[in-house]
Design a protein around this motif. Structure first.
Motif, mmCIF file in Angstrom:
data_model
loop_
_atom_site.group_PDB
_atom_site.id
_atom_site.type_symbol
_atom_site.label_atom_id
_atom_site.label_comp_id
_atom_site.label_asym_id
_atom_site.label_seq_id
_atom_site.Cartn_x
_atom_site.Cartn_y
_atom_site.Cartn_z
ATOM 1 N N TYR A 1 13.627 -1.505 0.846
ATOM 2 C CA TYR A 1 12.258 -1.033 1.025
ATOM 3 C C TYR A 1 12.199 0.370 0.410
ATOM 4 C CZ TYR A 1 11.940 -4.781 4.509
ATOM 5 O OH TYR A 1 11.958 -6.006 5.145
ATOM 6 N N THR A 2 11.199 0.619 -0.413
ATOM 7 C CA THR A 2 11.133 1.871 -1.158
ATOM 8 C C THR A 2 9.743 2.487 -1.070
ATOM 9 O OG1 THR A 2 12.787 1.068 -2.736
ATOM 10 C CG2 THR A 2 11.438 2.933 -3.431
ATOM 11 N N SER A 3 9.698 3.808 -0.932
ATOM 12 C CA SER A 3 8.442 4.552 -0.996
ATOM 13 C C SER A 3 8.548 5.640 -2.053
ATOM 14 C CB SER A 3 8.101 5.194 0.351
ATOM 15 O OG SER A 3 7.571 4.251 1.256
ATOM 16 N N ILE A 4 7.452 5.810 -2.819
ATOM 17 C CA ILE A 4 7.378 6.878 -3.806
ATOM 18 C C ILE A 4 6.547 8.009 -3.198
ATOM 19 C CG2 ILE A 4 6.893 7.496 -6.192
ATOM 20 C CD1 ILE A 4 8.740 5.131 -5.988
ATOM 21 N N ILE A 5 7.134 9.194 -3.166
ATOM 22 C CA ILE A 5 6.496 10.365 -2.576
ATOM 23 C C ILE A 5 6.130 11.338 -3.691
ATOM 24 C CG2 ILE A 5 6.861 12.347 -1.042
ATOM 25 C CD1 ILE A 5 8.819 10.585 0.535
ATOM 26 N N THR A 6 4.913 11.892 -3.625
ATOM 27 C CA THR A 6 4.513 12.893 -4.603
ATOM 28 C C THR A 6 4.516 14.274 -3.952
ATOM 29 O OG1 THR A 6 2.162 12.646 -4.078
ATOM 30 C CG2 THR A 6 3.059 11.241 -5.817
ATOM 31 N N THR B 1 0.811 -1.222 0.000
ATOM 32 C CA THR B 1 0.000 0.000 0.000
ATOM 33 C C THR B 1 0.839 1.265 0.000
ATOM 34 O OG1 THR B 1 -1.794 -1.122 1.162
ATOM 35 C CG2 THR B 1 -1.786 1.281 1.235
ATOM 36 N N ASP B 2 1.852 1.325 0.853
ATOM 37 C CA ASP B 2 2.626 2.557 0.979
ATOM 38 C C ASP B 2 4.107 2.384 0.685
ATOM 39 O OD1 ASP B 2 3.246 1.029 3.143
ATOM 40 O OD2 ASP B 2 2.922 2.603 4.646
ATOM 41 N N HIS B 3 4.498 1.234 0.189
ATOM 42 C CA HIS B 3 5.901 1.042 -0.163
ATOM 43 C C HIS B 3 6.041 -0.150 -1.109
ATOM 44 C CE1 HIS B 3 5.554 -2.026 3.005
ATOM 45 N NE2 HIS B 3 6.651 -2.575 2.496
ATOM 46 N N LEU B 4 7.278 -0.384 -1.546
ATOM 47 C CA LEU B 4 7.601 -1.538 -2.380
ATOM 48 C C LEU B 4 8.765 -2.273 -1.741
ATOM 49 C CD1 LEU B 4 7.553 1.177 -4.661
ATOM 50 C CD2 LEU B 4 6.688 -0.782 -5.934
ATOM 51 N N ARG B 5 8.868 -3.561 -2.054
ATOM 52 C CA ARG B 5 9.990 -4.346 -1.560
ATOM 53 C C ARG B 5 10.732 -4.959 -2.748
ATOM 54 N NH1 ARG B 5 7.162 -7.486 3.660
ATOM 55 N NH2 ARG B 5 6.379 -5.555 4.631
ATOM 56 N N SER B 6 12.034 -4.766 -2.746
ATOM 57 C CA SER B 6 12.881 -5.337 -3.797
ATOM 58 C C SER B 6 13.534 -6.608 -3.275
ATOM 59 C CB SER B 6 13.955 -4.328 -4.216
ATOM 60 O OG SER B 6 13.372 -3.145 -4.703
ATOM 61 N N TYR B 7 13.589 -7.628 -4.135
ATOM 62 C CA TYR B 7 14.133 -8.932 -3.742
ATOM 63 C C TYR B 7 15.337 -9.280 -4.601
ATOM 64 C CZ TYR B 7 9.896 -9.692 -1.001
ATOM 65 O OH TYR B 7 8.879 -9.587 -0.076
ATOM 66 N N SER C 1 15.553 -1.248 5.945
ATOM 67 C CA SER C 1 14.604 -1.777 6.926
ATOM 68 C C SER C 1 13.360 -0.893 6.943
ATOM 69 C CB SER C 1 15.228 -1.816 8.324
ATOM 70 O OG SER C 1 15.390 -0.496 8.829
ATOM 71 N N PRO C 2 12.221 -1.417 7.402
ATOM 72 C CA PRO C 2 11.010 -0.586 7.481
ATOM 73 C C PRO C 2 11.199 0.628 8.386
ATOM 74 C CG PRO C 2 10.447 -2.913 7.632
ATOM 75 C CD PRO C 2 11.947 -2.837 7.695
ATOM 76 N N ALA C 3 11.898 0.465 9.516
ATOM 77 C CA ALA C 3 12.097 1.592 10.436
ATOM 78 C C ALA C 3 12.947 2.683 9.790
ATOM 79 C CB ALA C 3 12.763 1.099 11.719
ATOM 80 N N GLU C 4 13.983 2.284 9.092
ATOM 81 C CA GLU C 4 14.828 3.271 8.415
ATOM 82 C C GLU C 4 14.043 3.966 7.306
ATOM 83 O OE1 GLU C 4 18.996 3.559 5.850
ATOM 84 O OE2 GLU C 4 18.285 1.603 6.562
ATOM 85 N N LEU C 5 13.223 3.205 6.574
ATOM 86 C CA LEU C 5 12.405 3.807 5.526
ATOM 87 C C LEU C 5 11.457 4.845 6.110
ATOM 88 C CD1 LEU C 5 11.481 3.927 2.571
ATOM 89 C CD2 LEU C 5 9.828 2.113 3.108
#
Length: 850
Positions: free
Chosen positions: A245-250, A230-236, A369-373
């Motif tokens: 862990y990545t989030s796209i911000i507008t 929903t609010d981020h993506l995970r790269s494997y 990590s999610p916390a760092e993101l």
């Protein structure tokens, strides 16, 4: 420069969300080709906007807008700001192009290790332009040759002829952009492939070296798995592990007015985003947040701009009428303001030729990590909030926004876009930052410290190689790192096969010889004494007509204060006679001429000068010629130390100098000239040469010091001998037009008085030219300070403003390759390299030869 920045939002789903991911079939220099479209990709150079005056910023912004309006009008463009890491391996590959002497491989390897240790983020500003959005049905299909030269695999094969066709289109687009302030260069295949692979894996790495990439190599690059939430993506990774862990911000709302330089630079400020590290043991240190940007944009034509503005104004008008029919009969102030502003923009577009830009900004943030993101996202949102810009994580849009920012894809979420004027959009200064120094074929001396970081390169012998001005100025207060920079530059010159002489008037630079010998370079500390009598006689340096004047001034300087009036005429008469009548004139012969005078006062002057010539230091400049040389004539680093040399303070009045101080200044002048004379000898003609002259400000205290310094600088240009002038007095140098003309490069360290700061700003060519620039003064004052983890002010050694030979200026941090080199180049009085007795080891190499 202020500007209005009214944002127009778009509503609607559009077809972009339904598009499949891009299928890349070929990557070539400047080109990325998918099964359905072709894009040209350029790398934009970094401008030194950090130190621009407001007038310079306005001029460059206007030039960029003009070029962009001409080339990009009507084009679908994709701006990407991505970050890599500096690579020590890349530096090692470059090193063989400029090093050739001693154990340069070890020296370069230690610098490469230091580069990897610094782990500096390196910004890449990339501009993609769509050449063909319907590749399968376009004119390009007419030139395909699928019979035998296909390079690609998969859905859309691409031939060499088709690549050549698109390359031709890209060159046409690129010519104007390359000539503009954007300095666009065709992106290499490796850079384009790295940019694409980075989005798949979200790892920050250095750009690799490879070649044109197609087929199986392309599959390896574009392979990867990204899962949206929903609010981020995970790269494997390849083993199924989560790599990022990545989030796209507008950026959903901009203020009506922004200022540039200032808050309007909303893309340049990406590099300044930081957060507090709250992990255990971090002590609350600030850490950078690496945030990428992806902005799809279109420069609208005048016709399209007016149409869009008219549509928006009509919509606002209808909203106003509808609101007026309400029970209160009043319309919203915002609606009225928008309608009025749109009318103003239409007038501006019609009369002033302003372009409108439709753009869709996205900020991409990753973490391990999610916390760092979460911490990184909060930092980005807070950063833009401080600029008055609303930044939000686009929930339920992460997949489409991530695909949208991939090279080769299309705009997928059009309802998160805006319209700005050209000044507002390009006022974001996405190409701005901090960049300075020589090309990649030069040694690294440190890194920039402005809004963008990059390795800083400098070759002290580069001016002579370019047949350019040959003088480098190093100016600033003492104990800020000037001499360390000089010695580092000497070592780099030594590994370039140069003859290097360092005049060490304070006996603090022996460490450069220790270091040189440690890395296989020739070198010695030469301590001058009576055995070198006459070696630095000015008659050996200048043509006779010039020499008689300089010898006369030298003897006048050495003369006792009570004899100054007599010395001015008597020494010139004696020097003229010796120059005109002696086959081998010398300063000693001039003194003998004075001693044989019929006049008692002249003989007394001769006796006073003879007493000084009988001292170990005086003998070198005015004693009987022995024919023994001081300096060697082969590549190496030769440090000349003058034991017991006494120089007057920079603040003292020449009228108050005692005999030892007068002699010290005479010896200083003589050895400057002597070093230049040796550099001009035929044996050194084809060799790179470097002479380092410290304490230049002391020389300027003499009555003819400026003229003498001007002559030394001109000798360097005439013989392709590179000079490094070290001085605490920027005002004295700035007043010497002849010396300033010879300055190719300037390093400015901390200075604390307004007069000195203004002079240094002039030498660096920064700041305002027609008024006092307090920002520039503050920059020069603060350049020598840093703040520690506890908020206390500390001295920042080696921090300077660097103006290169291309007149680019930026703040830099001088950085040494290793702890050993740092210890050896220390100029502290108790430094190991300066207290160890060098005589026993180096004495055989220092023997004078006839």
């Amino acid at each position: 420069m202020g500007f209005k920045d009214k944002m127009l939002s778009f509503v609607g789903l559009g077809k972009g969300r339904r598009l499949p991911p891009p299928h890349i079939v070929a990557i070539a220099p400047g080109l990325l080709i998918t099964s359905t479209k072709a894009e040209a990709w350029f790398q934009l150079k970094t401008s030194n906007s950090d130190l621009h005056s407001e007038a310079e910023s306005d001029a460059e912004l206007t030039a960029v807008i003009r070029a962009a309006g001409k080339v990009l009008q009507g084009q679908d463009c994709h701006l990407k700001i991505v970050w890599g890491r500096t690579s020590g391996d890349a530096y090692l590959q470059d090193a063989a192009s400029f090093y050739n002497t001693g154990d340069w491989q070890r020296w370069a390897e230690e610098r490469a290790d230091r580069i990897d240790e610094l782990d500096l983020p390196e910004r890449y500003v990339m501009l993609g332009i769509t050449l063909d959005s319907e590749r399968q049905s376009s004119a390009a299909a007419q030139v395909k040759d699928t019979a035998g030269d296909a390079l690609g695999v998969g859905i859309g094969h691409v031939s060499e002829r088709e690549i050549a066709y698109y390359a031709g289109l890209a060159r046409k687009v690129g010519r104007t952009l390359q000539a503009s302030k954007l300095g666009a260069q065709t992106a290499s295949s490796e850079l384009i492939a790295w940019m694409q692979a980075r989005e798949q894996r979200r790892g920050i790495t250095a750009v690799p070296y490879a070649g044109t990439i197609t087929g199986a190599g392309l599959s390896r690059i574009t392979g990867g798995r990204v899962v949206p939430y929903t609010d981020h993506l995970r790269s494997y990774g390849s083993k199924g592990e989560i790599t990022a862990y990545t989030s796209i911000i507008t950026l959903s709302e901009f203020p009506d007015e922004l200022e540039t330089p200032g808050d309007g630079e909303w893309l340049l400020t990406l590099s300044g985003i930081t957060r507090i590290d709250d992990t255990e043991g971090s002590e609350g240190a600030e850490v950078p947040v690496v945030a990428d940007a992806s902005v799809r944009f279109r420069v609208m034509s005048k016709k399209e701009s007016l149409k869009r503005l008219d549509e928006a104004r009509s919509q606002a008008k209808e909203q106003r009428k509808s609101a007026a029919k309400g029970s209160a009969g009043e319309t919203s102030d915002e609606i009225q303001e928008a309608e009025g502003l749109l009318g103003e923009m239409m007038t501006t577009v019609k009369r002033e030729g302003v372009y409108l830009i439709e753009h869709h900004p996205r900020i991409i943030v990753s973490a391990t990590s999610p916390a760092e993101l979460e911490a990184n996202v909060e930092a980005v949102i807070a950063h833009y909030g401080d600029l008055g810009i609303t930044a939000t994580v686009a929930e339920d849009e992460q997949r489409d926004l991530w695909l949208e920012q991939l090279p080769g894809d299309d705009l997928r979420v059009p309802d998160l876009g805006h319209i700005q004027t050209d000044v507002a959009f390009f006022g974001s200064w996405f190409w701005g930052g901090s960049r300075v120094g020589d090309s990649s074929h030069a040694p690294v001396i440190g890194y920039t410290t402005g809004s963008t970081t990059s390795l800083t390169r400098f070759s002290a012998v580069g001016g002579g190689a370019r047949r350019d001005a040959t003088t480098t100025g190093v100016f600033g207060r003492s104990r800020r790192g000037k001499t360390t920079l000089v010695m580092l530059s000497e070592l780099d010159a030594g590994f370039q096969g140069s003859w290097v002489t360092h005049l060490d008037f304070k006996a603090e630079s022996a460490g450069v010889v220790h270091t040189a010998r440690e890395y296989g370079l020739e070198g010695a500390v030469i301590r001058v004494g009576k055995e070198h009598s006459g070696a630095a006689d000015l008659f050996n340096v200048f043509p006779r007509e010039q020499a008689k004047l300089y010898v006369s001034r030298q003897l006048y300087l050495m003369a006792p204060k009570s004899m100054k009036l007599l010395a001015e005429t008597a020494t010139l008469a004696a020097a003229t006679h010796i120059a005109n009548h002696e086959e081998k004139p010398s300063t000693w012969a001039v003194i003998q001429r004075l001693l044989s005078s019929d006049e008692r006062d002249v003989r007394a002057l001769g006796e006073a000068l003879k007493d000084l010539a009988d001292t170990p230091l005086g003998a070198v400049v005015a004693g009987p010629p022995t024919g023994n040389r001081v300096l060697r004539e082969e590549p190496g680093i030769w440090v000349v130390q003058l034991p017991n040399l006494v120089l007057p303070s920079a603040q003292s009045n020449p009228e108050d100098w005692d005999s030892s101080q007068r002699l010290g200044m005479a010896v200083m002048r003589a050895f400057m000239a002597h070093a230049m004379e040796v550099a001009a000898r035929p044996a050194l003609r084809t060799m790179p040469k470097l002479v380092a002259i410290p304490e230049v400000h002391r020389l300027l205290k003499t009555s003819d010091g400026g003229d003498f310094m001007d002559q030394i600088a001109r000798m360097g240009g005439a013989t392709h001998t590179n000079l490094i002038l070290d001085s605490q007095d920027a005002t004295g140098i700035a007043a010497l037009e002849g010396v300033v003309e010879q300055l190719s490069t300037v390093f400015g360290f901390q200075l604390t008085t307004p007069t000195q700061q203004d002079a240094l700003a002039e030498l660096l060519n920064i700041g305002s030219r027609d008024m006092v620039n307090y920002d520039t003064r503050n920059l020069i004052r603060e350049i020598g300070y840093a703040t520690d983890s506890e908020g206390e002010q500390t001295i920042r050694y080696g921090h300077a403003v660097y103006r290169d030979w291309k007149d680019q200026a930026a703040t830099v941090q001088v950085d040494l390759p290793s702890r050993y080199v740092q210890e050896m180049l220390s100029t502290n009085p108790d430094a190991t390299a300066n207290v160890v007795d060098l005589e026993p080891e180096l004495e055989p190499e220092m023997e004078a030869s006839a």
